[in-house]
Motif scaffolding. Structure first.
Motif, PDB file in Angstrom:
ATOM      1  N   VAL A  71       0.839  -1.198   0.000  1.00 18.52           N
ATOM      2  CA  VAL A  71       0.000   0.000   0.000  1.00 18.52           C
ATOM      3  C   VAL A  71       0.876   1.252   0.000  1.00 18.52           C
ATOM      4  CG1 VAL A  71      -1.663   1.338   1.342  1.00 18.52           C
ATOM      5  CG2 VAL A  71      -1.965  -1.129   1.096  1.00 18.52           C
ATOM      6  N   GLY A  72       1.924   1.242   0.817  1.00 17.94           N
ATOM      7  CA  GLY A  72       2.819   2.393   0.854  1.00 17.94           C
ATOM      8  C   GLY A  72       3.449   2.672  -0.498  1.00 17.94           C
ATOM      9  N   LEU A  79      -1.048   5.859  -7.018  1.00 19.23           N
ATOM     10  CA  LEU A  79      -2.173   4.989  -7.346  1.00 19.23           C
ATOM     11  C   LEU A  79      -3.246   5.007  -6.268  1.00 19.23           C
ATOM     12  CD1 LEU A  79      -0.153   1.877  -8.619  1.00 19.23           C
ATOM     13  CD2 LEU A  79      -1.215   3.693  -9.986  1.00 19.23           C
ATOM     14  N   LEU A  80      -2.878   5.423  -5.081  1.00 21.59           N
ATOM     15  CA  LEU A  80      -3.783   5.442  -3.941  1.00 21.59           C
ATOM     16  C   LEU A  80      -3.504   6.670  -3.089  1.00 21.59           C
ATOM     17  CD1 LEU A  80      -3.917   1.865  -2.322  1.00 21.59           C
ATOM     18  CD2 LEU A  80      -5.825   3.135  -3.292  1.00 21.59           C
ATOM     19  N   ASP A  81      -4.521   7.079  -2.336  1.00 24.04           N
ATOM     20  CA  ASP A  81      -4.353   8.075  -1.274  1.00 24.04           C
ATOM     21  C   ASP A  81      -4.934   7.478  -0.001  1.00 24.04           C
ATOM     22  OD1 ASP A  81      -5.352  10.507   0.453  1.00 24.04           O
ATOM     23  OD2 ASP A  81      -3.885  11.335  -0.950  1.00 24.04           O
ATOM     24  N   ALA A 163      -5.956  -5.942  -0.236  1.00 24.20           N
ATOM     25  CA  ALA A 163      -5.425  -6.740  -1.340  1.00 24.20           C
ATOM     26  C   ALA A 163      -6.269  -6.555  -2.591  1.00 24.20           C
ATOM     27  CB  ALA A 163      -5.361  -8.214  -0.943  1.00 24.20           C
ATOM     28  N   ALA A 164      -7.590  -6.492  -2.426  1.00 24.70           N
ATOM     29  CA  ALA A 164      -8.472  -6.282  -3.576  1.00 24.70           C
ATOM     30  C   ALA A 164      -8.270  -4.902  -4.185  1.00 24.70           C
ATOM     31  CB  ALA A 164      -9.926  -6.473  -3.147  1.00 24.70           C
ATOM     32  N   ILE A 165      -8.100  -3.901  -3.339  1.00 26.07           N
ATOM     33  CA  ILE A 165      -7.847  -2.544  -3.833  1.00 26.07           C
ATOM     34  C   ILE A 165      -6.542  -2.494  -4.616  1.00 26.07           C
ATOM     35  CG2 ILE A 165      -7.281  -0.196  -3.086  1.00 26.07           C
ATOM     36  CD1 ILE A 165      -9.281  -0.636  -0.759  1.00 26.07           C
ATOM     37  N   LEU A 166      -5.506  -3.135  -4.071  1.00 21.17           N
ATOM     38  CA  LEU A 166      -4.220  -3.158  -4.770  1.00 21.17           C
ATOM     39  C   LEU A 166      -4.334  -3.858  -6.115  1.00 21.17           C
ATOM     40  CD1 LEU A 166      -1.922  -3.940  -1.711  1.00 21.17           C
ATOM     41  CD2 LEU A 166      -1.779  -1.884  -3.141  1.00 21.17           C
ATOM     42  N   ALA A 167      -5.084  -4.951  -6.153  1.00 20.42           N
ATOM     43  CA  ALA A 167      -5.264  -5.669  -7.422  1.00 20.42           C
ATOM     44  C   ALA A 167      -5.944  -4.766  -8.443  1.00 20.42           C
ATOM     45  CB  ALA A 167      -6.077  -6.934  -7.197  1.00 20.42           C
ATOM     46  N   ARG A 168      -6.902  -3.963  -8.003  1.00 21.16           N
ATOM     47  CA  ARG A 168      -7.618  -3.105  -8.954  1.00 21.16           C
ATOM     48  C   ARG A 168      -6.749  -1.950  -9.439  1.00 21.16           C
ATOM     49  NH1 ARG A 168     -10.982   1.549  -8.901  1.00 21.16           N
ATOM     50  NH2 ARG A 168     -12.229   1.548 -10.822  1.00 21.16           N
ATOM     51  N   VAL A 169      -6.042  -1.283  -8.528  1.00 22.17           N
ATOM     52  CA  VAL A 169      -5.310  -0.082  -8.952  1.00 22.17           C
ATOM     53  C   VAL A 169      -4.016  -0.425  -9.681  1.00 22.17           C
ATOM     54  CG1 VAL A 169      -6.329   1.309  -7.108  1.00 22.17           C
ATOM     55  CG2 VAL A 169      -4.082   0.219  -6.735  1.00 22.17           C
TER      56      VAL A 169
END
Length: 473
Positions: A71-72, A79-81, A163-169
Motif C-alpha cells: 500500500v505504501g 495509485l492510492l491516497d 489486497a483487492a484494492i491493490l489488485a484493482r489499482v
C-alpha cells in the motif's frame, strides 16, 4: 542478501544471545529460525533442524506487513491516497449490497483495523465460501457497529479488502507487482502467496489473501524489517515513502481495551503492532518481525508456539539487553563469546522422538486405519509403517489419501525429509522422526513450509494423528 558481521563488531553481546537460546529451550519454546540484524548486518542467525535457511514458510498474519508495504508503494506511485474512500477505490468491483460503512471508511481505516466492526467477520466469510460464495463480498456486506476510524478490531477482512484494492489499482497479482518494486531490490527469492479461496480480481486472477498466506524465508522477514527501520530506504533507493513509514509505525487506534496480553495493548499502526520496545509485524504461532529503532536492530523469528507473549518476554529479557552498548556485566571476552554463539547456532535442532525403533509383531507392513483424521487432512484413510525396502536407509511411512499412496522416510534419532499431502494453505515438504516399541510406533511429522507438526501414534488397532498446533484455515 544482507551482509554479515560478528556480534562483537556490531556492539552486540553474544553471551546474552546464548542466554536467550538457553531460556527458550528451558521454556520448551519451539523456535524454527532466528535472525538478528544490527545496522543492516546480520550478527546472529540459526535454524533448528530440520528447518533450513533456504526454505520459505507460511508466516500467517506477518503477511499483513507485506500488504501494508505494498500500500505504501502504491501511495508513493500516486495509485492510492490514504484518504480515498473504500467504495471509490473498489469501483465496479464493489458488491451491490455493500454495507454503509464501505462508503465512508477510508484506506487508512482498513490499514488501522478500524472499519467499525465489533468482531472479526472471518467466520461469516468462511461460511460464505463453504456455500460457494465470495468471502470478500460477504465482508463488505457485513454491517459495522461503530463509525469507521474509532474502534480497533483485529479484522482479516480489512486486509483482504486492501489486497483487492491493490489488485484493482495495479492491474496485477500482488507478488507480480511487488517483484520489481520490493522483492528484487531486497533480494527476496522464492516468495509465494496463497490465494483467497472463492475470490478473483476483475481481470480474472486469483486474489492474494493479503491478511495471511505469504511464504517467505527468514532473511526476507529480516530484510523487510530493515527496510522499515530505514524509513523505507534501501541503499540509494526510496522504495516506500518515508512519510508513509512514519505514519504506519505510530499508533492510530488504541488497543488497551481490546487485548489481554501486554504487548498487544500498546496500540496499532498500519498493519503493525506497537511493542514494549519498537514495533512489529507478527503472525500466529510465533512468527515475528520486530523492529527496534532505538537499538538500530531488527529481529526475525519463525516458530511453533501458542505462547507468543512468552516469546516476546524472552526477547525483552535477553535480546534487548544484548543490544545495549557499553561495558558488559559480567565482562566477557568478546571473540570467545562470538565463537561460542556460532557453535550454539550451528548445533540448533528440534528434539527427535526418544527411543529405538523396535516395533513389535503386527505393527509393520499393515494398513492401519485412521478412523478420525486430523482437521484439514480429512482425506487420509490409512497409514502403513514398513521396515524399509532395498536401497532405503531405514523405515518408511506410507500415507493413503485420495486413493493414492504417499511414501516418506522415517528418521531414527534424526530427521528424514520427504513429501506428504498437506492442507491447502501449506506446502508439502515434511521431515519425520520416529521411535517404536513392542506396542506402538510414534512419529513426529514436521511441515517444513509452515509452523505446524503432527504426532502419529500407531497401534495394532489403528493410527491416531493430532496437530501440535492446528493450522488456521
Amino acid at each position: 542478501m544482507l551482509p554479515r558481521t560478528s556480534p562483537s563488531a556490531a556492539g552486540v553481546d553474544a553471551e546474552r544471545i546464548r542466554s536467550f537460546l538457553r531460556a527458550a529451550r528451558e521454556a520448551r519454546l519451539e523456535l524454527h529460525s532466528l535472525m538478528l540484524v544490527r545496522r543492516g548486518h546480520v550478527v546472529a542467525e540459526g535454524w533448528w533442524a530440520p528447518y533450513e535457511a533456504s526454505a520459505g514458510a507460511l508466516v500467517y498474519s506477518l503477511s499483513k506487513a507485506f500488504t501494508s508495504t505494498a500500500v505504501g508503494i502504491a501511495v508513493g506511485e500516486g495509485l492510492l491516497d490514504l484518504d480515498d474512500v473504500v467504495a471509490d477505490t473498489l469501483g465496479p468491483t464493489l458488491p451491490r449490497r455493500a454495507a454503509d460503512w464501505v462508503r465512508t471508511a477510508r484506506v487508512r481505516d482498513l490499514l488501522a483495523m478500524a472499519t467499525g466492526h465489533e468482531v472479526d467477520p472471518i467466520d461469516a466469510m468462511r461460511a460464505t465460501y463453504a456455500r460457494g460464495g465470495d468471502p470478500l463480498a460477504a465482508f463488505l456486506a457485513t454491517p459495522a457497529q461503530h463509525p469507521p476510524g474509532e474502534v480497533f478490531t483485529y479484522n482479516q477482512g480489512a486486509t483482504l479488502t486492501l489486497a483487492a484494492i491493490l489488485a484493482r489499482v495495479t492491474g496485477q497479482p500482488l507478488l507480480d507487482w511487488l517483484r520489481p518494486r520490493l522483492l528484487e531490490p531486497l533480494g527476496i527469492e522464492g516468495a509465494s502467496w496463497t490465494p483467497m479461496p472463492g475470490v478473483v480480481t476483475g481481470s480474472g486472477e486469483a486474489l492474494a489473501q493479503g491478511f495471511s498466506g505469504i511464504h517467505v524465508r527468514t532473511e526476507a522477514i529480516a530484510a523487510l524489517g530493515e527496510l522499515w527501520r530505514c524509513g523505507g530506504r534501501w541503499g540509494p533507493r526510496q522504495l516506500v515513502p518515508a512519510d508513509y513509514v512514519a505514519q504506519a509505525t505510530r499508533v492510530h487506534v488504541e488497543t488497551a481495551d481490546r487485548a489481554l496480553t501486554p504487548d498487544w495493548r500498546r496500540g496499532y499502526g498500519f498493519q503493525l503492532w506497537r511493542s514494549r520496545h519498537g514495533y512489529r509485524g507478527d503472525g500466529a504461532f510465533g512468527q515475528l518481525c520486530l523492529v527496534l529503532p532505538e537499538h538500530e536492530a531488527v529481529l526475525a523469528v519463525t516458530a511453533q508456539t501458542e505462547r507468543m507473549q512468552g516469546e516476546l518476554d524472552l526477547v525483552w529479557e535477553h535480546l534487548v539487553p544484548a543490544l545495549v552498548e557499553g561495558p558488559r556485566t559480567p565482562p566477557t571476552t568478546e571473540p570467545d563469546a562470538d565463537a561460542a554463539l556460532a557453535a550454539d547456532l550451528a548445533a540448533l535442532a528440534l528434539p527427535t522422538m526418544p527411543g529405538e525403533f523396535a516395533p513389535g509383531d503386527g505393527l509393520l507392513g499393515v494398513d492401519l486405519p485412521v478412523p478420525t483424521p486430523p482437521p484439514l487432512l480429512h482425506r487420509l484413510v490409512s497409514v502403513r509403517i514398513d521396515a524399509g525396502r532395498p536401497g532405503e536407509p531405514g523405515p518408511t511411512l506410507t500415507w493413503r489419501a485420495d486413493g493414492q499412496d504417499h511414501r516418506a522416510p522415517i528418521g531414527v534419532g534424526t530427521w528424514a525429509r520427504g513429501e506428504l499431502p498437506s492442507p491447502w494453505m501449506m506446502h508439502p515438504p515434511v521431515a519425520i522422526c520416529g521411535a517404536a516399541d513392542a506396542e506402538q510406533v510414534r512419529l513426529r511429522i514436521a511441515y517444513l513450509a509452515a509452523p505446524h507438526s503432527l504426532t502419529l501414534t500407531a497401534t495394532r488397532a489403528g493410527a491416531r494423528l493430532a496437530w501440535t498446533t492446528t493450522p488456521l484455515a
